[in-house]
Scaffold this motif. Structure first.
Motif, PDB file in Angstrom:
ATOM      1  N   ALA A  94     -25.341  40.073  16.530  1.00  0.00           N
ATOM      2  CA  ALA A  94     -24.854  39.056  15.597  1.00  0.00           C
ATOM      3  C   ALA A  94     -25.359  39.283  14.171  1.00  0.00           C
ATOM      4  CB  ALA A  94     -25.280  37.672  16.073  1.00  0.00           C
ATOM      5  N   LEU A  95     -26.340  40.148  13.999  1.00  0.00           N
ATOM      6  CA  LEU A  95     -26.877  40.450  12.667  1.00  0.00           C
ATOM      7  C   LEU A  95     -26.007  41.461  11.919  1.00  0.00           C
ATOM      8  CD1 LEU A  95     -29.321  39.885  10.827  1.00  0.00           C
ATOM      9  CD2 LEU A  95     -30.490  41.754  11.957  1.00  0.00           C
ATOM     10  N   LEU A  96     -25.216  42.243  12.627  1.00  0.00           N
ATOM     11  CA  LEU A  96     -24.421  43.301  11.995  1.00  0.00           C
ATOM     12  C   LEU A  96     -23.480  42.797  10.899  1.00  0.00           C
ATOM     13  CD1 LEU A  96     -23.633  45.605  15.045  1.00  0.00           C
ATOM     14  CD2 LEU A  96     -25.244  46.011  13.182  1.00  0.00           C
ATOM     15  N   PRO A  97     -22.765  41.677  11.072  1.00  0.00           N
ATOM     16  CA  PRO A  97     -21.906  41.218   9.979  1.00  0.00           C
ATOM     17  C   PRO A  97     -22.682  40.853   8.714  1.00  0.00           C
ATOM     18  CG  PRO A  97     -21.282  40.150  12.025  1.00  0.00           C
ATOM     19  CD  PRO A  97     -22.557  40.896  12.285  1.00  0.00           C
ATOM     20  N   ARG A  98     -23.924  40.428   8.848  1.00  0.00           N
ATOM     21  CA  ARG A  98     -24.727  40.114   7.668  1.00  0.00           C
ATOM     22  C   ARG A  98     -25.133  41.375   6.918  1.00  0.00           C
ATOM     23  NH1 ARG A  98     -25.981  34.858   8.069  1.00  0.00           N
ATOM     24  NH2 ARG A  98     -26.045  33.954  10.139  1.00  0.00           N
ATOM     25  N   LEU A  99     -25.104  42.517   7.591  1.00  0.00           N
ATOM     26  CA  LEU A  99     -25.482  43.775   6.949  1.00  0.00           C
ATOM     27  C   LEU A  99     -24.275  44.503   6.359  1.00  0.00           C
ATOM     28  CD1 LEU A  99     -28.039  45.064   9.582  1.00  0.00           C
ATOM     29  CD2 LEU A  99     -28.537  44.094   7.342  1.00  0.00           C
ATOM     30  N   ASN A 100     -23.176  44.554   7.112  1.00  0.00           N
ATOM     31  CA  ASN A 100     -22.056  45.381   6.673  1.00  0.00           C
ATOM     32  C   ASN A 100     -20.695  44.742   6.787  1.00  0.00           C
ATOM     33  OD1 ASN A 100     -23.439  47.732   5.906  1.00  0.00           O
ATOM     34  ND2 ASN A 100     -23.754  48.243   8.049  1.00  0.00           N
ATOM     35  N   GLY A 101     -20.607  43.513   7.184  1.00  0.00           N
ATOM     36  CA  GLY A 101     -19.308  42.875   7.359  1.00  0.00           C
ATOM     37  C   GLY A 101     -18.633  42.568   6.031  1.00  0.00           C
ATOM     38  N   ARG A 102     -17.593  41.815   6.091  1.00  0.00           N
ATOM     39  CA  ARG A 102     -16.811  41.460   4.912  1.00  0.00           C
ATOM     40  C   ARG A 102     -17.675  40.784   3.850  1.00  0.00           C
ATOM     41  NH1 ARG A 102     -11.827  37.233   5.090  1.00  0.00           N
ATOM     42  NH2 ARG A 102     -11.375  37.234   2.881  1.00  0.00           N
ATOM     43  N   PHE A 103     -18.598  39.944   4.288  1.00  0.00           N
ATOM     44  CA  PHE A 103     -19.491  39.259   3.360  1.00  0.00           C
ATOM     45  C   PHE A 103     -20.915  39.801   3.460  1.00  0.00           C
ATOM     46  CE2 PHE A 103     -16.140  36.240   4.566  1.00  0.00           C
ATOM     47  CZ  PHE A 103     -15.541  36.109   3.324  1.00  0.00           C
ATOM     48  N   GLY A 104     -21.063  41.003   4.006  1.00  0.00           N
ATOM     49  CA  GLY A 104     -22.377  41.607   4.184  1.00  0.00           C
ATOM     50  C   GLY A 104     -22.932  42.175   2.889  1.00  0.00           C
ATOM     51  N   ARG A 105     -24.033  42.879   3.012  1.00  0.00           N
ATOM     52  CA  ARG A 105     -24.753  43.386   1.850  1.00  0.00           C
ATOM     53  C   ARG A 105     -24.622  44.891   1.667  1.00  0.00           C
ATOM     54  NH1 ARG A 105     -26.934  39.173   4.020  1.00  0.00           N
ATOM     55  NH2 ARG A 105     -27.632  37.492   2.689  1.00  0.00           N
ATOM     56  N   ASP A 106     -23.656  45.526   2.323  1.00  0.00           N
ATOM     57  CA  ASP A 106     -23.391  46.967   2.179  1.00  0.00           C
ATOM     58  C   ASP A 106     -24.652  47.797   2.447  1.00  0.00           C
ATOM     59  OD1 ASP A 106     -21.651  49.052   1.837  1.00  0.00           O
ATOM     60  OD2 ASP A 106     -21.847  49.107  -0.342  1.00  0.00           O
ATOM     61  N   TYR A 107     -25.292  47.509   3.571  1.00  0.00           N
ATOM     62  CA  TYR A 107     -26.539  48.181   3.955  1.00  0.00           C
ATOM     63  C   TYR A 107     -26.379  49.692   3.974  1.00  0.00           C
ATOM     64  CZ  TYR A 107     -30.670  49.344   6.737  1.00  0.00           C
ATOM     65  OH  TYR A 107     -31.840  49.879   7.185  1.00  0.00           O
TER      66      TYR A 107
END
Length: 134
Positions: A94-107
């Motif tokens: 569930a953490l993956l969208p926060r890293l790279n999803g549409r609203f993520g941080r482009d990790y």
């Protein structure tokens, strides 16, 4: 006896193996950029005695045991081909969208010195969200 007498010439003979069969421990790159390795584990989908598995996950599980349900591995340096277990961190899926999803941080494309900060921020937000659910 074959339907056409000449078709027997092109059929597999007993003991023959297809040209694309790979031996154990063979490696290949998949379309997502990960290295896969052929391991002697039963394939849960087909029942075959071998399967291809992400090499980073195989090596990580040798050191740390199987991944729990709902967890995945994230490359700390963003390099999917770096299979060293110390480069991979177990995180909730569930953490993956926060890293790279549409609203993520482009990790994946962040500067190396920013990656630990981005990961820590995402983990803090995730923990906060999970705490609110309880």
């Amino acid at each position: 006896r074959p339907f056409n007498a000449n078709s027997a010439q092109t059929q597999f003979k007993k003991g023959d193996a297809p040209a694309n069969r790979l031996p154990l421990w063979s490696e290949r790159h998949n379309e997502d950029g990960y290295i896969e390795i052929k391991v002697p584990q039963r394939n849960p989908h087909t029942g075959h005695s071998t399967r291809f598995m992400h090499k980073h996950r195989y090596l990580w599980e040798l050191e740390n045991g199987p991944l729990p349900t709902g967890m995945c591995l994230k490359a700390l340096d963003g390099d999917k081909t770096n299979t060293d277990p110390s480069n991979w961190k177990m995180i909730p899926r569930a953490l993956l969208p926060r890293l790279n999803g549409r609203f993520g941080r482009d990790y994946e494309n962040a500067a190396p010195e920013m990656k630990p900060l981005i990961l820590a921020t995402a983990q803090l937000e995730h923990a906060s969200r999970e705490a609110k659910k309880r």
